[in-house]
Design a protein around this motif. Sequence first.
Motif, PDB file in Angstrom:
ATOM      1  N   THR A 196      15.606  39.283  96.069  1.00  0.00           N
ATOM      2  CA  THR A 196      14.668  39.025  97.159  1.00  0.00           C
ATOM      3  C   THR A 196      13.268  39.454  96.743  1.00  0.00           C
ATOM      4  O   THR A 196      13.089  40.419  95.999  1.00  0.00           O
ATOM      5  CB  THR A 196      15.090  39.780  98.426  1.00  0.00           C
ATOM      6  N   LEU A 197      12.274  38.727  97.250  1.00  0.00           N
ATOM      7  CA  LEU A 197      10.890  39.022  96.908  1.00  0.00           C
ATOM      8  C   LEU A 197      10.320  40.051  97.875  1.00  0.00           C
ATOM      9  O   LEU A 197      10.556  39.988  99.082  1.00  0.00           O
ATOM     10  CB  LEU A 197      10.057  37.746  96.944  1.00  0.00           C
ATOM     11  N   HIS A 198       9.558  40.971  97.336  1.00  0.00           N
ATOM     12  CA  HIS A 198       8.965  42.041  98.117  1.00  0.00           C
ATOM     13  C   HIS A 198       7.480  42.124  97.813  1.00  0.00           C
ATOM     14  O   HIS A 198       7.035  41.765  96.717  1.00  0.00           O
ATOM     15  CB  HIS A 198       9.630  43.387  97.783  1.00  0.00           C
ATOM     16  N   GLU A 202      10.192  40.735  92.545  1.00  0.00           N
ATOM     17  CA  GLU A 202      11.480  41.368  92.792  1.00  0.00           C
ATOM     18  C   GLU A 202      11.376  42.859  92.515  1.00  0.00           C
ATOM     19  O   GLU A 202      10.507  43.316  91.764  1.00  0.00           O
ATOM     20  CB  GLU A 202      12.553  40.738  91.904  1.00  0.00           C
ATOM     21  N   LEU A 203      12.289  43.627  93.124  1.00  0.00           N
ATOM     22  CA  LEU A 203      12.279  45.064  92.909  1.00  0.00           C
ATOM     23  C   LEU A 203      12.612  45.366  91.451  1.00  0.00           C
ATOM     24  O   LEU A 203      13.364  44.624  90.801  1.00  0.00           O
ATOM     25  CB  LEU A 203      13.297  45.746  93.817  1.00  0.00           C
ATOM     26  N   PRO A 204      12.077  46.469  90.909  1.00  0.00           N
ATOM     27  CA  PRO A 204      12.384  46.818  89.518  1.00  0.00           C
ATOM     28  C   PRO A 204      13.876  47.078  89.343  1.00  0.00           C
ATOM     29  O   PRO A 204      14.580  47.439  90.281  1.00  0.00           O
ATOM     30  CB  PRO A 204      11.565  48.084  89.260  1.00  0.00           C
ATOM     31  N   VAL A 205      14.333  46.889  88.113  1.00  0.00           N
ATOM     32  CA  VAL A 205      15.735  47.109  87.808  1.00  0.00           C
ATOM     33  C   VAL A 205      16.073  48.595  87.949  1.00  0.00           C
ATOM     34  O   VAL A 205      15.259  49.466  87.657  1.00  0.00           O
ATOM     35  CB  VAL A 205      16.050  46.620  86.383  1.00  0.00           C
ATOM     36  N   ARG A 206      17.259  48.870  88.426  1.00  0.00           N
ATOM     37  CA  ARG A 206      17.710  50.251  88.545  1.00  0.00           C
ATOM     38  C   ARG A 206      18.228  50.744  87.203  1.00  0.00           C
ATOM     39  O   ARG A 206      18.643  49.968  86.345  1.00  0.00           O
ATOM     40  CB  ARG A 206      18.815  50.364  89.596  1.00  0.00           C
ATOM     41  N   ASP A 207      18.244  52.054  87.031  1.00  0.00           N
ATOM     42  CA  ASP A 207      18.682  52.627  85.763  1.00  0.00           C
ATOM     43  C   ASP A 207      20.138  52.302  85.453  1.00  0.00           C
ATOM     44  O   ASP A 207      20.528  52.238  84.287  1.00  0.00           O
ATOM     45  CB  ASP A 207      18.485  54.149  85.779  1.00  0.00           C
ATOM     46  N   ASP A 208      20.951  52.114  86.494  1.00  0.00           N
ATOM     47  CA  ASP A 208      22.372  51.862  86.266  1.00  0.00           C
ATOM     48  C   ASP A 208      22.698  50.382  86.081  1.00  0.00           C
ATOM     49  O   ASP A 208      23.852  50.015  85.929  1.00  0.00           O
ATOM     50  CB  ASP A 208      23.208  52.425  87.419  1.00  0.00           C
ATOM     51  N   GLU A 209      21.681  49.508  86.092  1.00  0.00           N
ATOM     52  CA  GLU A 209      21.911  48.086  85.895  1.00  0.00           C
ATOM     53  C   GLU A 209      21.911  47.751  84.405  1.00  0.00           C
ATOM     54  O   GLU A 209      21.013  48.145  83.671  1.00  0.00           O
ATOM     55  CB  GLU A 209      20.848  47.250  86.612  1.00  0.00           C
ATOM     56  N   SER A 210      22.903  47.007  83.985  1.00  0.00           N
ATOM     57  CA  SER A 210      23.002  46.599  82.592  1.00  0.00           C
ATOM     58  C   SER A 210      22.038  45.457  82.307  1.00  0.00           C
ATOM     59  O   SER A 210      21.764  44.625  83.170  1.00  0.00           O
ATOM     60  CB  SER A 210      24.439  46.156  82.288  1.00  0.00           C
TER      61      SER A 210
END
Length: 713
Positions: free
Chosen positions: A483-485, A466-474
């Motif tokens: 989704t898998l990438h 999965e894509l890395p977590v975004r900075d704004d995600e808690s």
Amino acid sequence: MIVLVTCGAGGQTPPLQDPSLAQRPLAPLGTAISAERKGLFTTDVVVTDAAGNPVSDLTPRDFTLLDNGQPAKIRTLHNSLEAAPELIFVLDAVNLSPQQLTQTETAIVHFLRGNNGRQEAPCFLYRVTRDGLFSSSGLTRDGNLLAKEVEQHKSPRVVWRSDRKDEPNLFRPWEGKTQPNPLSLRALGSIAIDQRDIAGRKVVVWIGPGWPVKRGDIGFDEATELSTRLREARITLDNVNVWPNPDQSFNYNDYLEAPRSQKDMQPAKMALQVIATHTGGQVLDSWGDLDRDIERGVEEERSFYTLTFNPPHTDRIDEFNDLRVQVDRPAMTVRAPTGYYNEPVYFDNLRPGTEEVTVAQLEDLVHSQTGLPRKLANLELTERLSTPRLDALLSIIHSERERRALKADADLSLALAPPADERLNRPPPPMEDQRAILERTFDYLQNAIPKLPDFYALRNTVLFEELPVRDDESWKMPHQDQTLHFATEEHATVLYRNGHEIVEKKQKPGERRVAGVRANGLETRGTFGPILAYVLTAAATSPSTLVWKRWERGKYGDLAVFSYRAASTNIVPDIAYCCLPEGDGTTPYENKADTYGEFALDPDTGAIMRIVINADLDEERDPDVPLIRSQLLVEYGPVELGGKTYTCPLRSVTISRGRSERELFESGMVFHLYSYFETMINDETFDGYHKFGSESRILPGFEETPAPPKKPH
């Protein structure tokens, strides 16, 4: 990272146990043997009688746990008579006057030097000053050592130092200032974070009236984070105070209702006494003998019960749940945490927006070539997509992005049943024929695998994640994009010598990982034989089970498929997962789980053509375990080595789903914690097989040809 280590040290094939199945009944699938299961949350409970004496003879049936008023299942409950809690004393040089601080230090020294300095429980010291938070160097039962630190006003360890430019609200309350004191709350949060990695219950004894609470800008998020950190560290906060409270108008009992949103926040709800009550701690405001109050409080905390439970699923961040522990005996007083903040991330959440399709429907979709990128990224197969059918579909897709999405979908279906058109409408063989097939398989593993020649093969690995977590995600929410990438592709040479596997990784010119990809991937060892011997031996050893499943059409002929379940008491694959959220975040989790799956066998030769291994993991049963899915598929086929044909690995797929890890910064501390669940896949293919060695022939009857004469210079 998951490592399925199935080959022992060096990767050698283990000796097979019980190679004869002639006397072993082929039983139906049985129940696996499992270790005691724990709950996700741990809470500590102190029970006292009418006279205030600890009660230590309660049984699990005496307890009832109410979560938001509803009975909750207690997963485990232990009487912790022999596990004394860690005692943590806080020297509050910020909120106590110099005279009060001196009296506090004298009382703590008196306690520590009791019994000639030999403490029943490990002890620890923190000192909160305007310059920062400091502590003793480590846990110790040597009370004299800690008493000396107190007397010399020395705290050898710096937890953090405060920058007064960044702390404008630092003050001396005895000088008459009424501004709130964020330093005290920051120190309490830091103590909780500092203690999270230490196992067991902790009792923090904070001496003094606490900090001013009339005004202040304290956010709801600060309250939820502090509550969570105290719960994670298993801290019970006791407040001992023998001095008149400077604010006689404040009654902490008026503010015990926990905040449920920013609208509910009031500075008084973060008072020392309120926080102590929420943790199940004592508020001893006697205005009497400080030495006696410390002794009394510590004595009552020594006997306690520890229970674990699972919070209910929620889709709301920071949802407060009231918690109450009841004891089915008269005149009992129970002290326990009064609630907790529940988060959606504590359990796995279904992937949103997926569409279930059969293999036939997927084939129609690929042939239509309509909206493939979007549809492939959001579908879930209900049947196994076999490698031959996958290869056929890949041959008509030209976009690399679509090819990779299709591979990921196929990989996730590896443990499913095949479509109906791949199953053979043949009755199960008689029991004696089933045993004969398995006997040939044991013979194959005992004789054919050890005779594999030394060779090397080329291994190509594609990693999906999965894509890395975004900075704004808690950290409290599930991952927004599940989704898998495609993450990266690796190439390696696998050397097989004397039953050992050696992997030599290499990198193609210009090859690099996709930006943001995690460094920890998946790894599988034992593919070239050891994994087969381990699992089949475990499956054929009591109390494990091995049972006929079906006939199946394979690429190289009909296959006899057996299902199995292997108990963790046997030799089964080790599972390691990186990493636990403690220390610097590099501590691996290791487990020997029960396994189940199937073997697809060549009924004539006994060769294993496919093996599926599932670790028996369940987040509802084991919510405290970081891994909830661990699967391995290995497919084998004919390979020519040195003019002979052997059965060797052609494809391997490893899948994991486990808790991700986040690094947070709170209260001046950096620490690691669990976050959302994420899936990773390794898709490996093997080709380029070559046998080690050289060939030479002596040609008879040749005549030596003289060398030509040298030309003159």
